[in-house]
Design an enzyme around this catalytic site. Sequence first.
Site, PDB file in Angstrom:
ATOM      1  N   GLY A 164     -10.478  -8.237  -1.006  1.00 11.55           N
ATOM      2  CA  GLY A 164      -9.326  -8.214  -0.281  1.00 11.55           C
ATOM      3  C   GLY A 164      -8.572  -9.576  -0.350  1.00 11.55           C
ATOM      4  NE  ARG A 214      -4.379  -1.638   1.938  1.00 16.51           N
ATOM      5  CZ  ARG A 214      -4.951  -2.113   2.869  1.00 16.51           C
ATOM      6  NH1 ARG A 214      -4.974  -1.797   4.006  1.00 16.51           N
ATOM      7  NH2 ARG A 214      -6.077  -2.941   2.615  1.00 16.51           N
ATOM      8  N   GLY A 247     -14.163  -3.348   0.562  1.00 16.08           N
ATOM      9  CA  GLY A 247     -15.663  -2.947   0.836  1.00 16.08           C
ATOM     10  C   GLY A 247     -15.806  -1.761  -0.316  1.00 16.08           C
ATOM     11  CE  LYS A 257     -19.955 -15.249   7.773  1.00 21.57           C
ATOM     12  NZ  LYS A 257     -19.956 -14.087   8.663  1.00 21.57           N
TER      13      LYS A 257
HETATM   14  P1  ADP Z   1     -12.966 -11.318  -0.537  1.00 20.36           P
HETATM   15  O1  ADP Z   1     -12.268 -10.728   0.474  1.00 20.36           O
HETATM   16  O2  ADP Z   1     -12.126 -11.406  -1.893  1.00 20.36           O
HETATM   17  O3  ADP Z   1     -14.242 -10.481  -0.792  1.00 20.36           O
HETATM   18  P2  ADP Z   1     -14.406 -13.397   1.041  1.00 20.36           P
HETATM   19  O4  ADP Z   1     -13.667 -12.699   2.208  1.00 20.36           O
HETATM   20  O5  ADP Z   1     -15.943 -13.234   0.860  1.00 20.36           O
HETATM   21  O6  ADP Z   1     -13.560 -12.830  -0.159  1.00 20.36           O
HETATM   22  O7  ADP Z   1     -13.833 -14.873   1.373  1.00 20.36           O
HETATM   23  C1  ADP Z   1     -12.753 -15.368   1.153  1.00 20.36           C
HETATM   24  C2  ADP Z   1     -12.422 -16.635   2.321  1.00 20.36           C
HETATM   25  O8  ADP Z   1     -13.423 -17.659   1.856  1.00 20.36           O
HETATM   26  C3  ADP Z   1     -11.177 -17.158   2.322  1.00 20.36           C
HETATM   27  O9  ADP Z   1     -10.706 -16.988   3.601  1.00 20.36           O
HETATM   28  C4  ADP Z   1     -11.525 -18.745   1.959  1.00 20.36           C
HETATM   29  O10 ADP Z   1     -10.791 -19.642   2.468  1.00 20.36           O
HETATM   30  C5  ADP Z   1     -12.962 -18.671   2.264  1.00 20.36           C
HETATM   31  N1  ADP Z   1     -13.571 -19.923   1.363  1.00 20.36           N
HETATM   32  C6  ADP Z   1     -13.671 -20.082  -0.036  1.00 20.36           C
HETATM   33  N2  ADP Z   1     -14.422 -21.224  -0.166  1.00 20.36           N
HETATM   34  C7  ADP Z   1     -14.563 -21.799   0.947  1.00 20.36           C
HETATM   35  C8  ADP Z   1     -15.181 -23.057   1.162  1.00 20.36           C
HETATM   36  N3  ADP Z   1     -15.580 -23.940   0.198  1.00 20.36           N
HETATM   37  N4  ADP Z   1     -15.207 -23.399   2.453  1.00 20.36           N
HETATM   38  C9  ADP Z   1     -14.978 -22.709   3.683  1.00 20.36           C
HETATM   39  N5  ADP Z   1     -14.277 -21.622   3.220  1.00 20.36           N
HETATM   40  C10 ADP Z   1     -14.158 -20.918   2.125  1.00 20.36           C
END
Ligand code: ADP
Length: 399
Positions: A356, A41, A379, A203
């Site tokens: 992220g 960053r 976000g 989620k």
């Molecule tokens: P971003 O930060 O890119 O928006 P998220 O925070 O929504 O992404 O999701 C990332 C997390 O989701 C990671 O820590 C990953 O391990 C978890 N994840 C992805 N697929 C699965 C799964 N099938 N079961 C459990 N955790 C998962």
Amino acid sequence: MALPYGIKHVSELPVEGKRVFVRVDFNVPLTKDKRVSDDTRIRATLPTIKHLIERDARIVLGSHLGRPDGQHKPEYSLEPVAARLAELLDQEVFLTDEPVGDGARKVVGDLRDGQVALLENLRFNPGEEENDEQLARTLASYCDVYINDAFGTAHRAHASTAGMAAFVADKGAGFVMAKEIDVLSKLLGDVERPYLAVVGGAKVSDKIEVLDALLGRVNAIAIGGAMANTFLKAQGKELQKSRVEEDKLPVARNFLRKAGERGVTVHLPVDVVVAPSLDAAEGRAVSIDHIPPGEMALDIGARTIEAYRKAVKEARTIFWNGPMGVFEKPQFAAGTVAIANAMAENKLALTVVGGGDSAAAVAQAGVADKVTHVSTGGGASLEFIQGVELPGIKALATS
Ligand code: ADP
Ligand code: MG
């Protein structure tokens, strides 16, 4: 590049000999012995800072670090950041004792052309997160020109990200901010089609607003990650021990119905990599109809990877948020790496990654410089994609 709302680029503003405040995102991870463990960053803001140095501006940088909750907590001092920045710039960086006050005013007042000051952690002052007008006016009194280069905090209306801009005559976007606005705005406009969204991650509840907003713009959505489990269960599949948001099943069903009505194709996994636990040394691919009892889906399987790769190859605009599996573990990273590579290989498409963990996954796959844009904001980029007006961007508007 033409920015919306008459937002000016730093290169268009009069900065020679002027005091220029730059809101940067120096919210970096530190080691236990207080050194910067990842300076990405800090490096990201170098184009803006060097541009200002070359034009003989007197530069006042402001950032937050962590969550000190409006109090001066030494463990959140920007001192390690000032040290790292000085190394990268190969010149002195003057760190103030407090974000504002007599000490800060003197440091800022003594700056000569081309010199750089860094205000101490802005969140040491409770007025920062409260967007307090008095603090905004004080910060504004330290400068003639206001530049925001911290896209990652643009979705927050704080004194340094929004409030102070109203009290400074000249304002605009730094190089990081301008590129974010430029590329992400394209996704809200008339894009080349097909437009594919790849959405995964932890989620449904985190992302349902994004999914809903995407429904109105895209031709197809490919879903992976833990989020896919909830959609698959909503379709009647047996997910066994997989992570499923039971309370989101109606939301998932509703989403699939709306997608059908609008003619948006939704791709869901046909096979998944399963294991008894997150700690398993390896997984194996099974059909989505045959997840063994006691096992959980931790990545998309080979047939799903092929289908998603094909969708990525055919698309001309792609937005990706959220990993396809537990990519932090190599044994469950194949799906995420495959999507990253497919995006990098598609040279005909506008390819944008936001989020992220998604950004980390693209870096891990070694293709961060082979996609059109990796957003620095988690976000903030998701809110932008939803068409939400971000206070940090609105504050830069001149029309
Ligand atoms: P971003 O930060 O890119 O928006 P998220 O925070 O929504 O992404 O999701 C990332 C997390 O989701 C990671 O820590 C990953 O391990 C978890 N994840 C992805 N697929 C699965 C799964 N099938 N079961 C459990 N955790 C998962
Ligand atoms: Mg995340």
